[in-house]
Structure formats: C-alpha cells, structure tokens
Design an enzyme around this catalytic site. Structure first.
Site, mmCIF file in Angstrom:
data_model
loop_
_atom_site.group_PDB
_atom_site.id
_atom_site.type_symbol
_atom_site.label_atom_id
_atom_site.label_comp_id
_atom_site.label_asym_id
_atom_site.label_seq_id
_atom_site.Cartn_x
_atom_site.Cartn_y
_atom_site.Cartn_z
ATOM 1 N N THR A 130 0.882 -1.346 0.072
ATOM 2 C CA THR A 130 0.090 0.052 -0.109
ATOM 3 C C THR A 130 0.927 1.266 -0.006
ATOM 4 O OG1 THR A 130 -1.937 1.292 1.132
ATOM 5 C CG2 THR A 130 -0.268 -0.018 2.359
ATOM 6 N N GLY A 175 -2.159 5.942 6.175
ATOM 7 C CA GLY A 175 -3.143 5.666 6.938
ATOM 8 C C GLY A 175 -3.857 4.033 7.067
ATOM 9 N N ASP A 232 -8.330 -3.598 -0.752
ATOM 10 C CA ASP A 232 -9.062 -2.362 -1.737
ATOM 11 C C ASP A 232 -10.578 -2.188 -0.750
ATOM 12 O OD1 ASP A 232 -8.346 -1.074 -4.207
ATOM 13 O OD2 ASP A 232 -10.365 -1.630 -4.560
ATOM 14 N N ASP A 265 -13.292 9.498 5.913
ATOM 15 C CA ASP A 265 -13.575 9.464 7.230
ATOM 16 C C ASP A 265 -14.125 10.713 8.078
ATOM 17 O OD1 ASP A 265 -12.253 6.696 7.385
ATOM 18 O OD2 ASP A 265 -10.588 7.305 8.703
#
Length: 197
Positions: free
Chosen positions: A8, A12, A77, A153
């Site tokens: 990744t 985060g 994902d 978020d």
C-alpha cells in the site's frame, strides 16, 4: 514476531493495520523493493474483490522476482458506496476523493444519506491466496467533522456509533473495532491464528 508485508502507498491504511496487528504479535511492514513501493496496475472493474485479486497477483509476481515467494503479502481495496448514488464512488473511491474530495460528495447529496464501506483484504500466505471481506453500514454526515483518520472518514458515520461521530472523530482503536477494514483484517488474523501462522 511474524512479519506481514502490506502492499500500500496509503500511510493511513498502514497505520490502521499496524494498530490492529501489533498487539497480536504481527509486525506489519510496507512492502517495498529496494526502498520503493512497487507500482501496481489497477484493473478497471466495478468489483472490489476483482481489483484486490489483480493486485495480489502482481504482488506475488514481484515477490517471486525477488526470491521472496515464501513471505506473506497483503493487499486491500476499499470503497464507499452511497445508496443515493448507486455504485458511486465504489471502486473509484480513491479517484473520486482526489477529484472532488469530501466536499464534492456532500454537494451531491440531498436527504438520502445511507451508505456503506466495503473492504476486500487479500492475503498471499506464502503458499495460497485467501480473501476476507469487511462491511460497515452507516450514513454520510451533513458536514465534514473530525481531524483523525483519512479518506472519507470525516463524512462517514457508522451505524454502530450511537452519538453520530464520524470515523474522523474516533480514536484509531475505536474506529478499527467497527470499521470495514478492521473487520476484514480481524477475519484475516483469525485465519492466520487458526492455521498456525
């Protein structure tokens, strides 16, 4: 401590995985080759699992090219699915976030605000591929709120939260306990634990 490579570029996501796995004895490391995150081609499809499986296939090829095929590798994902905007942003969540941001999503909505997050976490165990799905139902907030988290978020309120806080208003541990990614990764951990990894 066992090492889990995570393919990744999202800091985060990496931090969330580290928060979840560290207390369980796993060292989650960003997957790199010669200090760089390898580039992965993302297929154009409307299915999260298909995208994640394509990513893991490329990641396994990279492991093999480095003589590291026996190592574990995780790809993940996630997508936000808004009921009033069928299949949107869905698998294109990252692109939509970069294009119009949370503000753009808020401008697209009227009264219907129900939504859910989905995560497909795919693990290469060193021998085989395993798939884990996590879902979190909720709604889109009326405004951006909170300073923690990343991505969507600040505008997503999970149903499990009875005081209408967004993910970005929750401590990392609390978010992970109810989030789509947390659920998928806990299922992954249970699998590793049951299989003696």
């Amino acid at each position: 401590m066992a090492t889990l490579n995570f393919l990744t570029g999202n800091a985060g996501k990496l931090a969330e995985a580290q928060t979840l796995f560290s207390p369980l004895g796993w060292d989650v490391q960003r997957f790199e080759i010669e200090g760089e995150i390898p580039e992965i081609i993302e297929p154009q499809t409307d299915n999260l699992t298909t995208v994640a499986l394509a990513k893991i296939a490329q990641g396994v090829e990279l492991l093999a090219s480095q003589g590291r095929l026996q190592e574990s590798l995780l790809v993940e994902d996630s997508g936000l699915f808004i009921d009033a905007l069928p299949e949107f942003p869905g698998v294109y969540s990252a692109h939509v976030l970069q294009s119009i941001g949370c503000e753009g999503i808020l401008r697209l909505l009227d009264d219907e605000r129900s939504a859910h997050f989905l995560t497909a976490a795919v693990l290469w165990t060193g021998e085989a591929v395993e798939v884990f799905i996590g879902r979190c139902d909720g709604k889109i907030a009326m405004e951006i709120r909170g300073d923690d988290g990343f991505g969507y978020d600040p505008i997503f309120i999970p149903d499990s939260n009875d005081d209408d806080r967004t993910f970005a208003e929750m401590p990392q541990e609390e978010k992970s306990a109810c989030s789509h990614r947390g659920r998928a990764l806990r299922a992954l951990y249970d699998f590793l634990n049951e299989n003696g990894a």
